[in-house]
Structures are given as C-alpha cells and as structure tokens.
Design a protein around this motif. Sequence first.
Motif, PDB file in Angstrom:
ATOM      1  N   LEU A 199     -18.087 -20.395  32.888  1.00  0.00           N
ATOM      2  CA  LEU A 199     -19.504 -20.125  32.609  1.00  0.00           C
ATOM      3  C   LEU A 199     -20.206 -19.806  33.914  1.00  0.00           C
ATOM      4  CD1 LEU A 199     -20.224 -23.187  30.274  1.00  0.00           C
ATOM      5  CD2 LEU A 199     -19.694 -20.854  29.567  1.00  0.00           C
ATOM      6  N   THR A 200     -20.664 -18.567  34.060  1.00  0.00           N
ATOM      7  CA  THR A 200     -21.442 -18.239  35.265  1.00  0.00           C
ATOM      8  C   THR A 200     -22.913 -18.130  34.880  1.00  0.00           C
ATOM      9  OG1 THR A 200     -21.122 -15.874  34.957  1.00  0.00           O
ATOM     10  CG2 THR A 200     -19.509 -17.013  36.348  1.00  0.00           C
ATOM     11  N   HIS A 201     -23.774 -18.103  35.901  1.00  0.00           N
ATOM     12  CA  HIS A 201     -25.225 -18.060  35.692  1.00  0.00           C
ATOM     13  C   HIS A 201     -25.658 -19.195  34.754  1.00  0.00           C
ATOM     14  CE1 HIS A 201     -25.540 -14.338  37.969  1.00  0.00           C
ATOM     15  NE2 HIS A 201     -24.433 -13.951  37.362  1.00  0.00           N
ATOM     16  N   THR A 202     -25.026 -20.330  34.930  1.00  0.00           N
ATOM     17  CA  THR A 202     -25.324 -21.521  34.124  1.00  0.00           C
ATOM     18  C   THR A 202     -25.354 -22.714  35.070  1.00  0.00           C
ATOM     19  OG1 THR A 202     -24.103 -20.557  32.274  1.00  0.00           O
ATOM     20  CG2 THR A 202     -24.452 -22.938  32.205  1.00  0.00           C
ATOM     21  N   ARG A 203     -26.482 -23.407  35.114  1.00  0.00           N
ATOM     22  CA  ARG A 203     -26.637 -24.500  36.085  1.00  0.00           C
ATOM     23  C   ARG A 203     -26.356 -25.846  35.428  1.00  0.00           C
ATOM     24  NH1 ARG A 203     -30.713 -27.722  38.590  1.00  0.00           N
ATOM     25  NH2 ARG A 203     -32.136 -27.355  36.859  1.00  0.00           N
ATOM     26  N   VAL A 204     -25.666 -26.703  36.150  1.00  0.00           N
ATOM     27  CA  VAL A 204     -25.567 -28.098  35.683  1.00  0.00           C
ATOM     28  C   VAL A 204     -26.852 -28.780  36.132  1.00  0.00           C
ATOM     29  CG1 VAL A 204     -24.371 -30.299  35.992  1.00  0.00           C
ATOM     30  CG2 VAL A 204     -23.062 -28.188  35.729  1.00  0.00           C
ATOM     31  N   SER A 205     -27.694 -29.151  35.149  1.00  0.00           N
ATOM     32  CA  SER A 205     -28.985 -29.732  35.510  1.00  0.00           C
ATOM     33  C   SER A 205     -28.931 -31.252  35.571  1.00  0.00           C
ATOM     34  CB  SER A 205     -30.068 -29.282  34.534  1.00  0.00           C
ATOM     35  OG  SER A 205     -29.565 -29.287  33.224  1.00  0.00           O
ATOM     36  N   ARG A 206     -27.914 -31.862  34.963  1.00  0.00           N
ATOM     37  CA  ARG A 206     -27.849 -33.329  34.932  1.00  0.00           C
ATOM     38  C   ARG A 206     -26.420 -33.772  34.625  1.00  0.00           C
ATOM     39  NH1 ARG A 206     -29.961 -37.069  31.033  1.00  0.00           N
ATOM     40  NH2 ARG A 206     -30.257 -35.333  29.586  1.00  0.00           N
ATOM     41  N   LEU A 207     -26.040 -34.876  35.238  1.00  0.00           N
ATOM     42  CA  LEU A 207     -24.755 -35.500  34.907  1.00  0.00           C
ATOM     43  C   LEU A 207     -25.031 -36.523  33.811  1.00  0.00           C
ATOM     44  CD1 LEU A 207     -23.793 -36.034  38.629  1.00  0.00           C
ATOM     45  CD2 LEU A 207     -22.516 -34.565  37.066  1.00  0.00           C
ATOM     46  N   LEU A 208     -24.180 -36.560  32.789  1.00  0.00           N
ATOM     47  CA  LEU A 208     -24.417 -37.478  31.669  1.00  0.00           C
ATOM     48  C   LEU A 208     -23.469 -38.671  31.780  1.00  0.00           C
ATOM     49  CD1 LEU A 208     -24.637 -34.834  28.790  1.00  0.00           C
ATOM     50  CD2 LEU A 208     -26.524 -35.855  30.087  1.00  0.00           C
ATOM     51  N   LEU A 209     -24.014 -39.859  31.553  1.00  0.00           N
ATOM     52  CA  LEU A 209     -23.213 -41.075  31.683  1.00  0.00           C
ATOM     53  C   LEU A 209     -23.161 -41.829  30.369  1.00  0.00           C
ATOM     54  CD1 LEU A 209     -24.480 -42.572  35.078  1.00  0.00           C
ATOM     55  CD2 LEU A 209     -22.787 -40.793  34.666  1.00  0.00           C
TER      56      LEU A 209
END
Length: 552
Positions: A199-209
């Motif tokens: 997946l390009t042009h896709t940001r990881v905005s948060r890590l989920l726990l």
Amino acid sequence: MSGKPLPDSAHQQRTNKTQEPHAAVTRPLDLLVIGGGINGAGIARDAALRGLSTALVEQDDLCSATTRWSSRLIHGGLRYLEYGELGLVHESLRERELLFRNAPHLVRPLPLLIPVYRDSRRGLSKISFGLWVYDMLATGRSVPGYQRLSREEALTHAPGLATDGLLGAALYHDGQVPFVERLVVENALAAREAGATVLTHTRVSRLLLYGRKVCGVELEEEGGRRRELAARSVINASGPWVDRLLHSLPRPPARLMGPTRGTHIVLARFPGAPQAGCYLEARSDGRPFFVLPWNGLFLVGTTDIRDDTDPARVRPAAEESDYLLRELAGIFPKAGLSPASVLYRYAGLRPLPRQGRRFTGSITRRHQLRHHAPLVRGLYSVIGGKITTYRSLAEQAVDRVCRQLGLGQLSGTTGGTPLPGAGERSAVLGELAARWPALSAASGRHLWEVYGSRAPGVAALIEEDPALALPICPHSHAVGAEVLFALQHEAAMHLDDVLFRRCMAGLSPDLGAAALEPALAVAARHLGWDALRQAAERARCEGERALLSAPG
Ligand SMILES: Cc1cc2nc3c(=O)[nH]c(=O)nc-3n(C[C@H](O)[C@H](O)[C@H](O)COP(=O)(O)OP(=O)(O)OC[C@H]3O[C@@H](n4cnc5c(N)ncnc54)[C@H](O)[C@@H]3O)c2cc1C
C-alpha cells in the motif's frame, strides 16, 4: 517448510498468492511493515518469501525518503575500520557480493581513488594498511584487490587532481547502485509477487494495541479515508520517523533516534573530472567526502550535521553546498566550479541511534532491531543501518518475528534469491534489438539499467501502440511504454512516482522537465487522464523539481 502446522494466515498466504495490491485483508496479518524505504521493502520481501501474510505500508511512494537521499554506494565502509567496526565491515562486504550476484542490473563495481597529499591526515601507509584489512574482510570478493599508486600513476587516473604536495594514491573497488529507487521498487515488487499487499500513499496514523500487545494499525489513505488493519506483529521501519510513529503509543518509549543530515550536490562533468570515483579528505576539517561518477553526472557529498527537524522538511543548507564546492575546487583546481554549476541538490536524515554528543562521524552505522516488549509485545523498530546491509537486517528482523509467531522453522531465502530483474545484460540487449527494432540502442541500454531482465515486459507494450517506443526524455532515453508499465505493473500512482522513482528520467540534468508533457500525453491517451488530473499530476512533478533545484 514441513513440521509444525502453520497458523491460518500463513497457510492461507501460501495457497493464495494472487492478492492484488489494494485487496482488502480480512484476517490478521502475520506481519505489517511500516515504511517503503530499503529496509521496509527488504523486510516485506523476506517475510513474504517465507510464506508470512505480509503488508507493506508507505505514506508516500516507495523510496521517497532517506534511501533516495544517500550516496548510493554499496560499500563495506572503509571509514568504519577507524572505529574498529570490523564486524560491520565484514557483513557489509558480504552483502556487497550478494548484491553483485542477485541484482547485477542495479549494482555494479565502482573503482575508487584515494589521493594522498603531504598534509593529508591519513598517510599512504595507513590507507594501504586499511585497504589490506578491507580486502581480507571481503571473503569471496569478486572485485580486484587494492593497489598502491605512485604520484604519476594517480595522475593518469585523475589528471585534474591538484599536483602540489601529491604523494600518490590508493585504488580500490566498491559497489554503486545508481538507481537505488529501483532496488527498493524491485524488493517491493518481489514481496508483492510472493503474496504481500503493498500500500503506497497510505499513512499509518496510529498503532493499535490490545492490552500490552500490538494488534494492528490505523491507516489514512490519500484523500483522508481511515481504516484499520489487524496484524499479529508490526515492524516500524519508518527511518527518521521512527520516534514520531512511536509517539502514538499511550506510553511512548524514550527517544531512540539521533538523526544527522547529509547533503549531496549534483554536477555536470567538469574540467579535470576523474574517471573513477574519488574518496577525498576535506582540507578544512579532514572529513571524508566522495566525488562519484553517477548517471552521466557527478554526485558530490556528503555532510554530517545533527538535525532534529521534521524529516519531511529536511533541505540542504546553502553553506553545505558551498562547503562541498570549495573542498572539491581545492582538489580539482581546474574544475572552475561556482554555485551556478550545481544542477540540483538533496539532503536526507541518517536514521542513526541516539548517542549523546559524540562526533557525528563516529556514531555507529550498525543497525539495531528494538523489540518494544514488555511495554508493547510484537512491535519492533529498526534503528540505523545502511542500504548495503538491508538484506541481512531484513533476515534478522523476520527471524525474530517468526520466533515470536511460533514459526521459527521458516528460514530466510533472500541470500540465494535473485531480484526480479536479475539477468544477463547481453541476452536482454540482444532480445530487445531483435524483437523491438523501433527501440533505439540508447533506449535499450536504459531499459536494461532500469528493469534488467524485466525490460522485454516493458518493450512488449510497444506492440499495442508503436508510439510507445518513442523516447520521452532526451537525457535518460526513457520511452513512453515505461509510463504505462509503471502505472499498471509497478505500483506507481502518480506521475512523479513514474518519473522520479520508476523510469528515472527525473534524475536527468533537467529533473525530468522534458519528459513531463510526453509522459502526461501517454497517460491521457492510454489511461484517460482528463485535463484536471493532468494539471494535478503536472503540479506534483513541478513541486518535486522545485524541491531538488531550490538553492539551500
Ligand atoms: C546522506 C546519506 C548518505 C548515505 N549514503 C549511504 C550509502 O552510500 N550507502 C549505504 O549503504 N547507506 C547510506 N546511507 C544510509 C541509508 O541511506 C539509510 O540507512 C537507509 O536508506 C535507511 O532506509 P530506511 O528504509 O530505514 O528509511 P527510509 O528510506 O527513510 O524509509 C522510511 C520510509 O518510511 C515512511 N514512513 C514514515 N512514517 C510513516 C508512516 N507513519 N506511515 C507509512 N510510512 C511511513 C517514509 O515515507 C519513508 O519512505 C546514507 C544516508 C544518508 C542520509
């Protein structure tokens, strides 16, 4: 891969290898990799080849950050011997050989000259001893060993060198990856071919726990849509963004990174320019820097300055360009260079480990993989490293993940697996000439240097439309077919992805200016890009050109 049965996702992965790049992933992935630089792409490839269900997520395009702003050398790091890093040099030299073998179209030997002057801080004997050790550490070396040269011999290799005080030189070989962007693209394509989602042009905005365990990430796609992706393990390979990403954790760890900025300038061939690369000592401060023949031009760098600014905003400072020009002029006095000689420049942040107030050149270039347990299990961060050692880093990282997932029996295969474009130069050039005579010889050579043995796949598009054999760039000799190939087969989404990180016309002296309108015309004719889309894509390319051509 016998023995212990695989958990569902890994098993499913091995039986369903035709996943499309943007296909929805419903079960938790075995591994999600954040960052489409060399390390992230290498990790995704290694994991996918072992059969792990894998996704690679990149906020921009593949190879849009540090990897691209490097010196593009595949080297042992002669300088690291001074800091006693024999292990790192040995590992790097082993990886250099593997790259010569597994990516011969992208990585090639480069002769390097080290001239020595009466006032040099490192004398000829010290340098010769260092190179002797360097050769000893290069087990299975395929390049010639070092040579000690007299003053006269040094001048035959580089007649433009300043002669005053010149004592002699040493000549040795390392590797160069002129289009490192393609090394990243091929790793990502190989990952995709082995079943990974890219997946390009896709940001990881948060890590989920889930409690103290990572269970996935929140994604923000271009256009703002957010969604979640479940994963049993996550590797944060976001280079200089590593700490920023960890900041989204409820209890972020102490800062891990201490980045330093390195700037390069790009020049046309100048009077007295050497044939070989030169590894020089700056006269003002004794720092080493390179003058490298590259892409028909010269790449000169680098600097090494602590820099904590946002990695997306890192730019070369005017003083850095001036410093490089001044030092170069001291050693090549006939070069006649001025600030106007700089065709373009770039700067990147080395994602180095935080190491107090040490002299920046002495901070280790060895990579580290940090598991964030017990704070967050299943989450790893990559710190530091070099392009040269990306494959071994990836192997070590995936080994750790496999052990965590109870898949320790899956071992890495990348050391013996050629990259997708590996092949025989003469066979590829012969096939191009025989089957597609409309391609010029220069375009054929360009296609080999960019795509290797995949070049006939690009040329085959000409059969649909003979106009696709026409060059779109007078400098690189890139052809129209490459625009379609990049957008249809190489995960490019925008025209700047195509020009700067697929067909490489963007690294020409004009930064792809001549290629822009012909490339847009191909996309309009074949993919139906309307005037609005063309205007948006034109603006993106012009933004990228402005970034590279802006003075410091
Ligand atoms: C000036 C300079 C010269 C160098 N020269 C050499 C050399 O000659 N040889 C050598 O071997 N090494 C060299 N290096 C070192 C080498 O370039 C780096 O160690 C290597 O490129 C780091 O790669 P990476 O994949 O970790 O980081 P990057 O290439 O920076 O990739 C990280 C990626 O993560 C993405 N990302 C960040 N945040 C997010 C998010 N939230 N969601 C999704 N994606 C995200 C970024 O967009 C980026 O594309 C040099 C480095 C510098 C700066």
